[in-house]
Design an enzyme around this catalytic site. Structure first.
Site, short mmCIF file in Angstrom:
data_model
loop_
_atom_site.label_atom_id
_atom_site.label_comp_id
_atom_site.label_asym_id
_atom_site.label_seq_id
_atom_site.Cartn_x
_atom_site.Cartn_y
_atom_site.Cartn_z
N SER A 131 0.86 -1.18 0.00
CA SER A 131 0.00 0.00 0.00
C SER A 131 0.89 1.22 0.00
O SER A 131 2.05 1.16 0.44
CB SER A 131 -0.87 0.01 1.27
OG SER A 131 -1.48 1.27 1.47
N TYR A 144 -1.50 0.85 10.68
CA TYR A 144 -1.50 0.33 9.31
C TYR A 144 -0.18 0.64 8.62
O TYR A 144 0.37 -0.18 7.88
CB TYR A 144 -2.68 0.91 8.54
CG TYR A 144 -2.91 0.28 7.18
CD1 TYR A 144 -3.05 -1.10 7.04
CD2 TYR A 144 -3.01 1.07 6.03
CE1 TYR A 144 -3.27 -1.68 5.80
CE2 TYR A 144 -3.24 0.50 4.79
CZ TYR A 144 -3.37 -0.87 4.68
OH TYR A 144 -3.59 -1.44 3.44
#
Length: 246
Positions: A131, A144
Site C-alpha cells: 500500500s 497500518y
C-alpha cells in the site's frame, strides 16, 4: 504443456477477486484463497480455478494450502491484508494494531515461507500487495503504516536472501482504491465514515486497475524483476495530497 498455476490470497473480494479473474483470463489455473468459503467457491467455479479456504494467520490452514498447491507454483499474490481503525497514537487500539501486524506481516510471511519451495521449483514470482501506507506515515495511520512498512521489509529482505535462486520478488503498492469492503472494514462497518474517504474524488482506482498491474508484474520474462510498482489515481499526488471536487 503444463498449465501455469497461481495462488491469490484474499480472493473473496476487491483486489484479490479481480486479480484471480485477470490471471485466469491469462491462462493460469488460480487457487482462490480466503476465509469465506462460499465466495471463493463461486469465484473458482466461474474462472475454472480451485477454492482453498484458508486463514493465513492459522498455521494448519496454510499447511493445507501448501498441500493443495503441490510441488510447483508459478505465481503467488500475497494480497490478503487489511486495516482496522484510524485513531491517532494517543488513542490507539493496540489490539487492532496486533491484528494488522499478524495479518499483513506474519500471515504473509507464513504463506510465503510455506510456498517458497514450490515457487523455486517452478522458477516463479511472488507479488506482495502492499500500500502507499508503506510509502510514508500519515496521521491516524500508525498501525497500518507499521504493518505495511513491515510487509515491505519482508519483501525486501526476501529479495536479498534468495538472489541466487530463480524466484522473483516483486511489490505492487496501490494508493486510493475504491472497493466494496476496505474502508468499511477499517471503520467497523460505518458506511458514512467509509464513504467520506472517496468524497469528491473523481475516478479513484478500482480493483481491476490494480489487478492489471499485478498481472503485468507477474508475467514479465523470467529475467525481469519489477522491484516495486506504485500506482495511484491521477488525482492523488501523495497520501496527503488528493484533489477533491467538493
Amino acid at each position: 504443456m503444463r498449465t501455469p498455476t497461481a495462488v491469490v490470497t484474499g480472493a473473496s473480494s476487491g483486489i484479490g477477486e479481480a486479480t484471480a479473474r485477470r490471471l485466469a483470463s491469462l491462462g493460469f489455473h488460480v487457487l482462490c484463497v480466503a476465509r469465506r468459503t462460499e465466495r471463493i467457491e463461486a469465484l473458482a467455479a466461474e474462472v475454472g480455478g480451485t477454492a482453498v479456504t484458508c486463514d493465513i494467520t492459522v498455521e494448519a490452514d496454510v499447511a493445507r494450502l501448501a498441500e493443495a498447491v503441490g510441488g510447483r507454483l508459478d505465481v503467488l499474490v500475497n494480497n490478503a491484508g487489511g486495516a482496522f481503525g484510524q485513531e491517532p497514537v494517543a488513542e490507539a487500539d493496540l489490539d487492532a494494531w496486533s491484528r494488522m501486524l499478524e495479518l499483513n506481516v506474519v500471515g504473509t510471511g507464513r504463506v510465503t515461507k510455506a510456498l517458497l519451495p514450490a515457487l523455486e521449483a517452478a522458477e516463479g514470482v511472488v507479488v506482495f500487495v502492499t500500500s502507499t501506507a508503506a510509502e510514508t506515515a500519515y496521521e491516524g495511520g500508525a498501525g497500518y503504516n507499521a504493518a505495511k512498512f513491515g510487509e515491505r521489509a519482508v519483501a525486501g529482505a526476501l529479495r536479498l536472501e534468495i538472489v541466487d535462486r530463480p524466484v522473483r520478488v516483486c511489490e505492487v503498492s496501490p494508493g486510493m482504491v475504491e472497493t466494496e469492503e476496505f474502508s468499511l472494514t477499517r471503520f467497523g462497518g460505518d458506511t458514512e465514515r467509509a464513504s467520506k474517504v472517496y468524497a469528491g474524488v473523481e475516478e479513484p482506482l478500482v480493483a481491476d486497475d490494480v489487478a492489471d498491474c499485478i498481472a503485468f508484474v507477474a508475467t514479465r520474462p523470467a529475467h525481469v524483476n519489477i522491484d516495486r510498482l506504485v500506482v495511484r489515481p491521477r488525482v492523488q499526488a501523495a497520501n496527503h495530497k488528493v484533489h477533491r471536487t467538493s
